[in-house]
Design a protein around this motif. Structure first.
Motif: not given
Length: 263
Positions: A13-24, A228-231, A233-245
């Protein structure tokens, strides 16, 4: 262990989220671009014990349930169709919409497309077209010997020529609305197509009730906010890291349980 699967769906889900943010972020300077937002829903639950279940012969009941979730899923990447800032260009055929409405474009295969990108030009026949040469509807033809072009807020196109110094009307630009503009299909090139979810197009003149007005010599910027997009992106990255943990922790727990059984 369910935690492995749930965390895996969270990472996807966070991979998709990052893809959307990167396109924005990539389209921050794209005229008329409307930012996307990823939306998610939780998956099915396995109910181990229902709320209100009887727990004794005296009919006492459980105040809450035991439900085990199975992760998350993406449900949409809806666009935020809010107004972008207007930027002056000093070009006669650059037109911005202030308010509701989209320009209607005729594609080469005959289909109607719609856009907020008002960066228009003229083709060899003097027709008003997009940057890709697609005709703007309704068709407007500008005389070759034109001296000046004026496009009013209500969409009326007037020109002056050496033979006719008084402004002469040559057409009127219209706008199109949809009941559900978020349901439009993006096909690239700043264009949208009608879908069953968007409803039928409803045309009208700029400035009429429910339709925005036009502004000649301006273009609408993307409604993307960098902060907004950078914020996000950071939230998505943190969520991805937490899921990997979570996956790492679940794996360690499985290894510990396996060693206990072996011992």
């Amino acid at each position: 262990m369910r935690a492995l699967y749930s965390a895996a769906t969270g990472m996807m889900a966070q991979e998709l989220n990052v893809q959307v943010i990167s396109n924005n972020i990539a389209n921050m300077r794209t005229t008329g671009y409307k930012r996307q937002q990823a939306h998610f829903q939780d998956l099915l639950y396995q109910t181990m014990r229902r709320a209100g279940a009887t727990t004794s012969a005296q009919d006492t009941q459980t105040p809450s349930a035991i439900e085990i979730g199975s992760g998350v899923k993406a449900v949409s990447t809806a666009r935020a169709m809010s107004q972008g800032n207007l930027t002056p260009t000093e070009r006669d055929f650059d037109i911005a919409v202030r308010g509701e409405g989209l320009f209607q474009i005729r594609l080469p295969d005959g289909r109607a497309a719609f856009t907020r990108d008002g960066g228009f030009d003229l083709d060899a026949q003097g027709r008003l077209v997009t940057k890709d040469g697609y005709e703007v509807e309704p068709g407007i033809v500008i005389p070759q010997n034109v001296q000046s072009v004026s496009i009013s807020a209500s969409g009326v196109v007037e020109v002056t020529t050496p033979d006719a110094p008084e402004p002469q009307e040559v057409g009127r630009i219209q706008l199109t609305r949809f009941v559900n503009k978020v349901g439009l299909e993006s096909i690239g090139d700043n264009l949208f197509l009608q879908t069953a979810a968007s409803g039928d197009p409803v045309q009208g003149n700029p400035g009429e009730e429910g339709y925005g007005s036009l502004q000649q010599g301006y273009l609408e910027e993307a409604n993307v906010n960098a902060v907004t997009e950078i914020s996000a992106l950071i939230s998505a990255q943190r969520a991805y890291e937490m899921n990997s943990r979570v996956i790492s922790a679940a794996d360690q727990m499985l290894q510990a349980a396996s060693q206990m059984f072996r011992g």
